[in-house]
Design a protein around this motif. Sequence first.
Motif, PDB file in Angstrom:
ATOM      1  N   CYS A  82      46.146 -39.390 -13.557  1.00 32.34           N
ATOM      2  CA  CYS A  82      46.479 -38.957 -12.190  1.00 32.34           C
ATOM      3  C   CYS A  82      45.211 -38.633 -11.405  1.00 32.34           C
ATOM      4  O   CYS A  82      45.119 -38.920 -10.210  1.00 32.34           O
ATOM      5  N   ARG A  83      44.230 -38.044 -12.083  1.00 41.54           N
ATOM      6  CA  ARG A  83      42.963 -37.714 -11.424  1.00 41.54           C
ATOM      7  C   ARG A  83      42.232 -38.987 -10.998  1.00 41.54           C
ATOM      8  O   ARG A  83      41.560 -39.016  -9.960  1.00 41.54           O
ATOM      9  N   ASP A  84      42.395 -40.054 -11.776  1.00 41.38           N
ATOM     10  CA  ASP A  84      41.730 -41.323 -11.485  1.00 41.38           C
ATOM     11  C   ASP A  84      42.543 -42.217 -10.548  1.00 41.38           C
ATOM     12  O   ASP A  84      42.127 -43.325 -10.213  1.00 41.38           O
ATOM     13  N   SER A  85      43.719 -41.756 -10.120  1.00 42.75           N
ATOM     14  CA  SER A  85      44.604 -42.557  -9.275  1.00 42.75           C
ATOM     15  C   SER A  85      43.995 -42.818  -7.899  1.00 42.75           C
ATOM     16  O   SER A  85      43.185 -42.030  -7.395  1.00 42.75           O
ATOM     17  N   ALA A  86      44.413 -43.933  -7.293  1.00 40.81           N
ATOM     18  CA  ALA A  86      43.965 -44.246  -5.927  1.00 40.81           C
ATOM     19  C   ALA A  86      44.520 -43.240  -4.932  1.00 40.81           C
ATOM     20  O   ALA A  86      43.971 -43.059  -3.848  1.00 40.81           O
ATOM     21  N   SER A  87      45.635 -42.583  -5.285  1.00 36.16           N
ATOM     22  CA  SER A  87      46.225 -41.563  -4.420  1.00 36.16           C
ATOM     23  C   SER A  87      45.526 -40.222  -4.643  1.00 36.16           C
ATOM     24  O   SER A  87      45.531 -39.697  -5.759  1.00 36.16           O
ATOM     25  N   VAL A  88      44.934 -39.677  -3.587  1.00 39.73           N
ATOM     26  CA  VAL A  88      44.232 -38.394  -3.724  1.00 39.73           C
ATOM     27  C   VAL A  88      45.204 -37.227  -3.896  1.00 39.73           C
ATOM     28  O   VAL A  88      44.803 -36.132  -4.305  1.00 39.73           O
ATOM     29  N   TYR A  89      46.485 -37.461  -3.587  1.00 44.03           N
ATOM     30  CA  TYR A  89      47.468 -36.380  -3.658  1.00 44.03           C
ATOM     31  C   TYR A  89      48.188 -36.293  -5.002  1.00 44.03           C
ATOM     32  O   TYR A  89      48.778 -35.257  -5.322  1.00 44.03           O
ATOM     33  N   LEU A  90      48.175 -37.388  -5.769  1.00 42.34           N
ATOM     34  CA  LEU A  90      48.979 -37.404  -7.001  1.00 42.34           C
ATOM     35  C   LEU A  90      48.569 -36.292  -7.961  1.00 42.34           C
ATOM     36  O   LEU A  90      49.431 -35.575  -8.479  1.00 42.34           O
ATOM     37  N   TYR A  91      47.289 -36.136  -8.200  1.00 39.84           N
ATOM     38  CA  TYR A  91      46.831 -35.143  -9.173  1.00 39.84           C
ATOM     39  C   TYR A  91      47.231 -33.718  -8.790  1.00 39.84           C
ATOM     40  O   TYR A  91      47.842 -33.013  -9.611  1.00 39.84           O
TER      41      TYR A  91
END
Length: 206
Positions: A82-91
């Motif tokens: 999640c931290r590496d996701s393209a979405s900055v909000y997911l993590y």
Amino acid sequence: TPALLAEQRDKLANGITVRHTKRSQATVNRYMAVLSHLFTVAVKEWGWLESNPLAKVSKLKESRGRVRFLSDEERERLLKACRDSASVYLYPVVVLCLSTGARKMEILGLRWEDVDLDRSVITLHETKNGERRILPLTGYALDLIKKHSKVRVLGTSLLFPSKDLSKPVALRTPWENSVKRACIEDFRFHDLRHSCASYLAMNGAS
């Protein structure tokens, strides 16, 4: 008629959803519950019917609710993905769900006026059961929200807005991609809530 309604109940139960999966019996029962309420209003308030025809139609048997929670190793893998996701909000959303046990839409619908950093609490005004709920913010989750508060998006009060700022961000695709990258099987977003409850119980909470 009850016969026609039972026929449509079975049609729903055997149907395929937009996600290409079979519709659950619990979902079919929710459809029936909504329709039953409409019939009740039609009987009591409008006088259109003498009785509720759904009262004579049996509900489908629902399976017992699943309880799936992350092991320590799975949690670390998921959080990294999640931290590496393209979405900055997911993590931050996933961390909040794991830390508070709140539902996905409760977190995504948060506005800054609902967050009290001085008291370290979040107030949920619209919950599933219609009651206001106070969530404590502690530890890493609190630190994360404090950091997030320093980069608020202008033009909206949402913590996690979509690009047009009018509604919360959609996280289904980033979430599914992160779960896949973390190699975690049979885990849904709502299971974060189960995980929170399980961790609390394992640490002595009632």
